[in-house]
Enzyme design. Structure first.
Site, PDB file in Angstrom:
ATOM      1  N   GLU A  16       0.746  -1.186  -0.077  1.00 15.55           N
ATOM      2  CA  GLU A  16       0.046   0.080   0.033  1.00 15.55           C
ATOM      3  C   GLU A  16       0.862   1.443   0.078  1.00 15.55           C
ATOM      4  O   GLU A  16       0.496   2.292  -0.645  1.00 15.55           O
ATOM      5  CB  GLU A  16      -0.999   0.061   1.258  1.00 15.55           C
ATOM      6  CG  GLU A  16      -2.129  -1.154   1.226  1.00 15.55           C
ATOM      7  CD  GLU A  16      -2.893  -1.044  -0.077  1.00 15.55           C
ATOM      8  OE1 GLU A  16      -3.443   0.028  -0.336  1.00 15.55           O
ATOM      9  OE2 GLU A  16      -3.017  -1.972  -0.905  1.00 15.55           O
ATOM     10  N   TRP A  58       1.981   1.690  -3.527  1.00 16.97           N
ATOM     11  CA  TRP A  58       0.896   2.132  -4.297  1.00 16.97           C
ATOM     12  C   TRP A  58       0.625   3.759  -4.288  1.00 16.97           C
ATOM     13  O   TRP A  58       0.495   4.506  -5.271  1.00 16.97           O
ATOM     14  CB  TRP A  58      -0.585   1.840  -3.958  1.00 16.97           C
ATOM     15  CG  TRP A  58      -0.861   0.593  -4.504  1.00 16.97           C
ATOM     16  CD1 TRP A  58      -1.283  -0.982  -4.147  1.00 16.97           C
ATOM     17  CD2 TRP A  58      -1.662   0.356  -5.941  1.00 16.97           C
ATOM     18  NE1 TRP A  58      -1.596  -1.611  -4.935  1.00 16.97           N
ATOM     19  CE2 TRP A  58      -1.960  -1.024  -6.312  1.00 16.97           C
ATOM     20  CE3 TRP A  58      -1.658   1.208  -6.983  1.00 16.97           C
ATOM     21  CZ2 TRP A  58      -2.207  -1.439  -7.254  1.00 16.97           C
ATOM     22  CZ3 TRP A  58      -2.205   0.722  -8.238  1.00 16.97           C
ATOM     23  CH2 TRP A  58      -2.689  -0.737  -8.284  1.00 16.97           C
ATOM     24  N   TRP A  74     -20.801  10.153 -20.413  1.00 18.13           N
ATOM     25  CA  TRP A  74     -21.178  10.356 -18.957  1.00 18.13           C
ATOM     26  C   TRP A  74     -22.576  10.947 -18.992  1.00 18.13           C
ATOM     27  O   TRP A  74     -22.671  11.800 -19.852  1.00 18.13           O
ATOM     28  CB  TRP A  74     -19.977  11.117 -18.418  1.00 18.13           C
ATOM     29  CG  TRP A  74     -18.650  10.481 -18.165  1.00 18.13           C
ATOM     30  CD1 TRP A  74     -17.624  11.232 -19.031  1.00 18.13           C
ATOM     31  CD2 TRP A  74     -18.145   9.442 -17.654  1.00 18.13           C
ATOM     32  NE1 TRP A  74     -16.481  10.394 -18.733  1.00 18.13           N
ATOM     33  CE2 TRP A  74     -16.810   9.451 -18.072  1.00 18.13           C
ATOM     34  CE3 TRP A  74     -18.765   8.368 -16.966  1.00 18.13           C
ATOM     35  CZ2 TRP A  74     -16.189   8.185 -17.395  1.00 18.13           C
ATOM     36  CZ3 TRP A  74     -18.095   7.297 -16.328  1.00 18.13           C
ATOM     37  CH2 TRP A  74     -16.746   7.332 -16.385  1.00 18.13           C
ATOM     38  N   ASN A  79     -11.107   2.275   2.994  1.00 20.31           N
ATOM     39  CA  ASN A  79     -10.299   1.801   1.529  1.00 20.31           C
ATOM     40  C   ASN A  79     -11.038   1.197   0.624  1.00 20.31           C
ATOM     41  O   ASN A  79     -11.433   1.597  -0.733  1.00 20.31           O
ATOM     42  CB  ASN A  79      -8.768   1.649   1.574  1.00 20.31           C
ATOM     43  CG  ASN A  79      -8.159   1.586   0.042  1.00 20.31           C
ATOM     44  OD1 ASN A  79      -8.091   2.853  -0.390  1.00 20.31           O
ATOM     45  ND2 ASN A  79      -7.860   0.520  -0.340  1.00 20.31           N
ATOM     46  N   TRP A 101     -16.278  10.261 -13.598  1.00 20.89           N
ATOM     47  CA  TRP A 101     -15.396  10.108 -12.255  1.00 20.89           C
ATOM     48  C   TRP A 101     -15.001  11.505 -11.737  1.00 20.89           C
ATOM     49  O   TRP A 101     -14.557  11.676 -10.499  1.00 20.89           O
ATOM     50  CB  TRP A 101     -14.313   9.162 -12.670  1.00 20.89           C
ATOM     51  CG  TRP A 101     -13.400   9.846 -13.821  1.00 20.89           C
ATOM     52  CD1 TRP A 101     -13.380   9.428 -15.114  1.00 20.89           C
ATOM     53  CD2 TRP A 101     -12.119  10.740 -13.449  1.00 20.89           C
ATOM     54  NE1 TRP A 101     -12.533  10.384 -15.881  1.00 20.89           N
ATOM     55  CE2 TRP A 101     -11.628  10.798 -14.848  1.00 20.89           C
ATOM     56  CE3 TRP A 101     -11.573  11.131 -12.494  1.00 20.89           C
ATOM     57  CZ2 TRP A 101     -10.446  11.603 -15.236  1.00 20.89           C
ATOM     58  CZ3 TRP A 101     -10.536  11.945 -12.849  1.00 20.89           C
ATOM     59  CH2 TRP A 101      -9.982  12.233 -14.232  1.00 20.89           C
ATOM     60  N   TRP A 156      -9.676   6.963  -8.357  1.00 20.47           N
ATOM     61  CA  TRP A 156     -10.998   7.167  -9.031  1.00 20.47           C
ATOM     62  C   TRP A 156     -10.876   6.674 -10.450  1.00 20.47           C
ATOM     63  O   TRP A 156     -11.791   6.004 -11.068  1.00 20.47           O
ATOM     64  CB  TRP A 156     -11.144   8.776  -9.152  1.00 20.47           C
ATOM     65  CG  TRP A 156     -12.279   8.855  -7.967  1.00 20.47           C
ATOM     66  CD1 TRP A 156     -11.649   9.409  -7.103  1.00 20.47           C
ATOM     67  CD2 TRP A 156     -13.679   8.780  -7.870  1.00 20.47           C
ATOM     68  NE1 TRP A 156     -12.914   9.701  -5.827  1.00 20.47           N
ATOM     69  CE2 TRP A 156     -14.120   9.250  -6.476  1.00 20.47           C
ATOM     70  CE3 TRP A 156     -14.566   8.262  -8.638  1.00 20.47           C
ATOM     71  CZ2 TRP A 156     -15.274   8.829  -6.150  1.00 20.47           C
ATOM     72  CZ3 TRP A 156     -15.729   8.294  -8.236  1.00 20.47           C
ATOM     73  CH2 TRP A 156     -16.225   8.607  -6.966  1.00 20.47           C
TER      74      TRP A 156
END
Length: 481
Positions: free
Chosen positions: A278, A281, A310, A345, A363, A386
């Protein structure tokens, strides 16, 4: 005399720029209040409040080193060069020291400041601090930035096995200066002070951050792999708030994790290995921010996804933002965010995919909403998360993999404890009904709780159709040539 310009590095220990500045000579620190810039970046009021509270504790600890903290205002970062140059000339500063920040606006700001100072013979020194590896130092064999996390992680581990990044010693007290520190403002116009209940969840200061880190790495980290996806359990570190503000460094986190695992990475505790992933990341998304600047410009990483149809659905967007979708796990997660400034998360992925796939809403609407409420809001991590969920980003989830929020709820909150905590109106439902109240309340559902605003199956098919209709990357490349 040296000037330390503090930004997202609100700590005394393991602060590269602070230590470098103190080594060069007597040091003064400064922090710029930039409300217009913060508003433009959608920084949350609770995050700004957290910065101010940490500045207060940092000012006290720096004062014990005889380093006064000054406060100046630059409403936007365009004003930073003039404000800092004036301060440097007033104090007779020889050089300014900063820890690097990433993003288009941050980079432009720092280049402008450096140019203004150097034109007047004042040095500008920047240091790697909020990352383990400098952007550009981890590249593919073709010399480009990584687009896939697993490949990036593999190279990170190779480098870490060769040499661990060392923490930096805190400076010793310097001789007292005839400069008084400034008072840190308690509030900033345009940013409402959050409720005390929220502030109490996130005490400020390095002592609190290190206590949380020590508690997590000595106890919970070994259960992290098994419990990190369970929102009703304290299975995550909740250190992101302190990392985002720089109250903790990633080096401190890495060393603490390895210390709980006898210095091992892959072997030993699987929880440690998973948590270090993590951290990587976080590293990966900041490298992406530098290597692919378009993600700083609200652009999709995958160009073809800019053509997604969208939906403009303000009523549905408002229902999502207010926790009124009729899907309990989504609504409970949004209520957690609004009340605490933080969201689990796993649930960040669930609510993001619900917005972008089931509602087919851009998004960027979700990214902006999160930033306006997250106390740990971070451009790189938020944008990366996202775009991953929306299938528009680097290393993103394949578009055909769409989380079913009901299945996610049943799997990760099987007893409904998290849902019932944040949606007390559903407390009387059993552990099966609580995930889908519409199936429990007959024609009228459950009193005081809305019916689902979307049919999950039909909306999934709509999303799949939208993605399948996109032009191919190859076609786009031909069109742009």
């Amino acid at each position: 005399m040296q000037l330390l310009w503090l930004r997202s590095d609100l700590r005394q220990h393991d602060n590269t720029a602070l230590s470098a500045s103190a080594e060069r000579g007597p040091t003064v620190a400064v922090y710029l209040i930039s409300p217009e810039q913060w508003l433009a970046h959608d920084d949350a009021p609770c995050k700004v409040d957290f910065w101010l509270r940490n500045l207060c504790t940092l000012s006290d600890s720096l004062q014990r080193l005889n380093i006064p903290l000054l406060i100046r205002t630059a409403d936007t970062w365009d004003q930073a060069p003039a404000v800092l140059l004036e301060l440097c000339q007033q104090l007779g500063i020889d050089a300014v020291h900063v820890n690097e920040e990433y993003g288009i606006h941050e980079t432009r700001r720092d280049h402008a400041v450096a140019d203004a100072l150097k034109a007047q013979g004042i040095g500008f020194h920047s240091y790697l601090d909020q990352l383990l590896f400098a952007p550009g130092s981890l590249l593919t064999q073709s010399g480009s930035y990584f687009k896939v996390f697993t490949q990036f992680r593999r190279l990170c581990y190779n480098r870490l096995h060769m040499a661990l990044p060392k923490t930096v010693a805190a400076p010793k007290a310097q001789a007292a200066l005839l400069i008084k520190r400034d008072s840190v403002p308690q509030a900033i116009s345009g940013f409402e002070t959050p409720p005390q209940a929220l502030r109490d969840l996130w005490p400020a200061g390095e002592d609190e951050a290190h206590e949380r880190l020590a508690r997590f790495t000595s106890e919970q980290i070994h259960y992290y792999q098994d419990e990190r996806d369970l929102p009703a359990k304290p299975g995550t570190s909740q250190l992101s708030t302190y990392l985002a503000a720089g109250v903790l460094s990633p080096r401190q986190c890495l060393h603490a994790a390895l210390g709980s695992n006898n210095g091992e990475f892959e072997s030993g505790s699987p929880g440690v290995f998973t948590w270090i992933n993590e951290l990587l990341w976080r590293e990966f998304y900041k490298h992406v921010l530098v290597g692919f600047p378009r993600v700083s410009r609200h652009r999709a990483f995958k160009p073809e996804t800019e053509y997604l149809p969208w939906r403009n659905a303000p009523a549905e967007l408002a229902a999502w933002q207010e926790g009124r979708t009729g899907v309990p796990i989504v609504d409970a997660a949004i209520r957690q965010l609004l009340a605490t400034g933080w969201m689990h998360n796993r649930l960040r992925m669930v609510v993001a995919m619900f917005l972008t796939k089931n509602l087919l809403i851009d998004w960027r609407e979700g990214e902006r909403f999160f930033m306006r409420h997250l106390i740990d809001g971070d451009l790189a991590a938020n944008n990366g998360g996202w775009q991953w969920s929306a299938s528009t980003g680097t290393d993103s989830v394949p578009y055909f993999r769409i989380f079913n929020p009901l299945s996610q709820s049943e799997r990760f909150d099987s007893e409904g404890q998290f849902i019932k905590h944040w949606l007390p109106e559903l407390a009387a439902l059993n552990k099966k009904e609580v995930h889908n109240p519409a199936s429990a309340g007959g024609l009228f559902g459950v009193a005081n709780y809305p019916a689902p605003i979307v049919d999950l199956k039909k909306s999934r098919e709509r999303a799949l159709s939208a993605f399948k209709s996109l032009p191919s990357r190859q076609l786009l490349e031909v069109e742009h040539d």
